[in-house]
Design a protein around this motif. Sequence first.
Motif, short mmCIF file in Angstrom:
data_model
loop_
_atom_site.label_atom_id
_atom_site.label_comp_id
_atom_site.label_asym_id
_atom_site.label_seq_id
_atom_site.Cartn_x
_atom_site.Cartn_y
_atom_site.Cartn_z
N ARG A 155 -7.27 -19.19 -11.81
CA ARG A 155 -7.27 -20.62 -12.35
C ARG A 155 -5.85 -20.94 -13.20
NH1 ARG A 155 -11.75 -19.80 -17.11
NH2 ARG A 155 -11.01 -17.76 -17.78
N HIS A 156 -5.21 -19.68 -13.54
CA HIS A 156 -3.96 -20.02 -14.23
C HIS A 156 -2.77 -19.97 -13.57
CE1 HIS A 156 -6.33 -19.59 -18.04
NE2 HIS A 156 -6.71 -18.40 -17.41
N GLY A 157 -2.94 -19.84 -12.26
CA GLY A 157 -1.94 -19.65 -11.47
C GLY A 157 -1.75 -18.35 -10.44
N ARG A 158 -0.37 -17.97 -10.14
CA ARG A 158 -0.49 -16.53 -9.50
C ARG A 158 -0.76 -15.32 -10.32
NH1 ARG A 158 5.49 -16.16 -6.77
NH2 ARG A 158 4.43 -14.52 -5.92
N ASP A 159 -1.29 -14.42 -9.54
CA ASP A 159 -1.88 -13.15 -10.03
C ASP A 159 -1.84 -11.99 -9.35
OD1 ASP A 159 -2.59 -11.60 -12.35
OD2 ASP A 159 -4.79 -12.46 -12.06
N ARG A 160 -1.78 -10.78 -9.86
CA ARG A 160 -2.00 -9.80 -9.08
C ARG A 160 -2.73 -8.61 -9.48
NH1 ARG A 160 2.65 -5.39 -9.78
NH2 ARG A 160 2.74 -5.43 -12.01
N ILE A 161 -3.21 -7.84 -8.73
CA ILE A 161 -4.24 -6.71 -9.14
C ILE A 161 -3.88 -5.67 -8.62
CG2 ILE A 161 -6.60 -5.76 -9.32
CD1 ILE A 161 -7.53 -8.77 -9.19
N VAL A 162 -3.63 -4.39 -9.18
CA VAL A 162 -3.27 -2.96 -8.62
C VAL A 162 -4.41 -2.27 -8.74
CG1 VAL A 162 -1.74 -1.27 -9.00
CG2 VAL A 162 -0.99 -3.61 -9.53
N PHE A 163 -4.97 -1.67 -7.66
CA PHE A 163 -5.88 -0.89 -7.51
C PHE A 163 -5.49 0.75 -7.28
CE2 PHE A 163 -7.61 -4.81 -6.00
CZ PHE A 163 -8.90 -4.94 -6.81
N VAL A 174 0.62 -1.07 -0.05
CA VAL A 174 -0.08 0.22 -0.06
C VAL A 174 0.80 1.06 -0.04
CG1 VAL A 174 -1.78 1.31 1.05
CG2 VAL A 174 -1.79 -1.16 1.41
N ASP A 175 0.60 2.18 -1.05
CA ASP A 175 1.56 3.12 -1.02
C ASP A 175 0.47 4.31 -1.29
OD1 ASP A 175 1.20 3.08 -3.84
OD2 ASP A 175 3.28 2.76 -4.27
N ARG A 176 1.13 5.61 -1.49
CA ARG A 176 0.31 6.81 -1.72
C ARG A 176 -0.66 6.68 -2.97
NH1 ARG A 176 1.03 12.17 -3.71
NH2 ARG A 176 2.98 11.29 -5.10
N ARG A 177 -0.07 6.01 -3.85
CA ARG A 177 -1.07 5.94 -5.17
C ARG A 177 -1.88 4.64 -5.59
NH1 ARG A 177 2.44 9.53 -9.55
NH2 ARG A 177 2.23 11.37 -8.39
N THR A 178 -1.37 3.47 -5.09
CA THR A 178 -1.65 2.22 -5.43
C THR A 178 -2.12 1.17 -4.37
OG1 THR A 178 0.45 1.26 -5.81
CG2 THR A 178 -0.91 2.26 -7.63
N VAL A 179 -2.77 0.24 -4.48
CA VAL A 179 -2.78 -0.99 -3.26
C VAL A 179 -2.53 -1.98 -4.31
CG1 VAL A 179 -4.54 -2.10 -1.77
CG2 VAL A 179 -4.49 0.38 -1.84
N THR A 180 -1.89 -2.89 -4.03
CA THR A 180 -1.36 -4.19 -4.57
C THR A 180 -1.96 -5.32 -3.80
OG1 THR A 180 0.47 -3.41 -5.64
CG2 THR A 180 0.26 -5.51 -5.90
N VAL A 181 -2.70 -6.18 -4.62
CA VAL A 181 -3.35 -7.45 -4.07
C VAL A 181 -2.77 -8.59 -4.78
CG1 VAL A 181 -5.42 -8.66 -3.46
CG2 VAL A 181 -4.98 -6.28 -3.40
N VAL A 182 -2.19 -9.61 -4.23
CA VAL A 182 -1.87 -10.92 -4.78
C VAL A 182 -2.58 -11.97 -4.55
CG1 VAL A 182 0.60 -9.98 -5.24
CG2 VAL A 182 -0.08 -11.44 -3.42
N GLY A 183 -2.78 -13.14 -5.17
CA GLY A 183 -3.49 -14.34 -4.98
C GLY A 183 -3.42 -15.43 -6.08
N ARG A 184 -4.27 -16.22 -6.02
CA ARG A 184 -4.24 -17.16 -7.42
C ARG A 184 -5.46 -16.90 -8.01
NH1 ARG A 184 0.15 -20.32 -6.62
NH2 ARG A 184 -0.83 -22.02 -8.03
#
Length: 117
Positions: free
Chosen positions: A98-106, A86-96
């Motif tokens: 169906r294709h494997g590891r993935d991340r979403i940046v909000f 979590v920083d000033r501009r983004t919140v990064t979420v990682v998880g899995r």
Amino acid sequence: MTNLIVKTGIAALIALTGFAGTATVAAAQGPEFGIYIQHGGGWHDDRRRDRWDGPRHHNRGGRCSPGLAEEKARHMGLRRARVVDVDRRTVTVVGRDRHGRDRIVFANDRGCPVIRR
């Protein structure tokens, strides 16, 4: 002359059956009708009909909370979602997924809009 007309008619018949065959394959599913009932949150019937009692994610002071980012990532199909940055501009979420590891940046803004997946 008659032979030419017969051949043209047969060619037209074959062409029309080909179009009909592709149209039925392309239409995979027809229209469906049903009654759907929503559960949770909704319009209050007791006092004011114009009062909405749904999720209050918009009232977070203009920021994206880590809990809301995880919840939103789970709804987008990410399993075992957790916030890693979590920083000033983004919140990064990682998880899995169906294709494997993935991340979403909000974006760290009201409603947690998705920047990249």
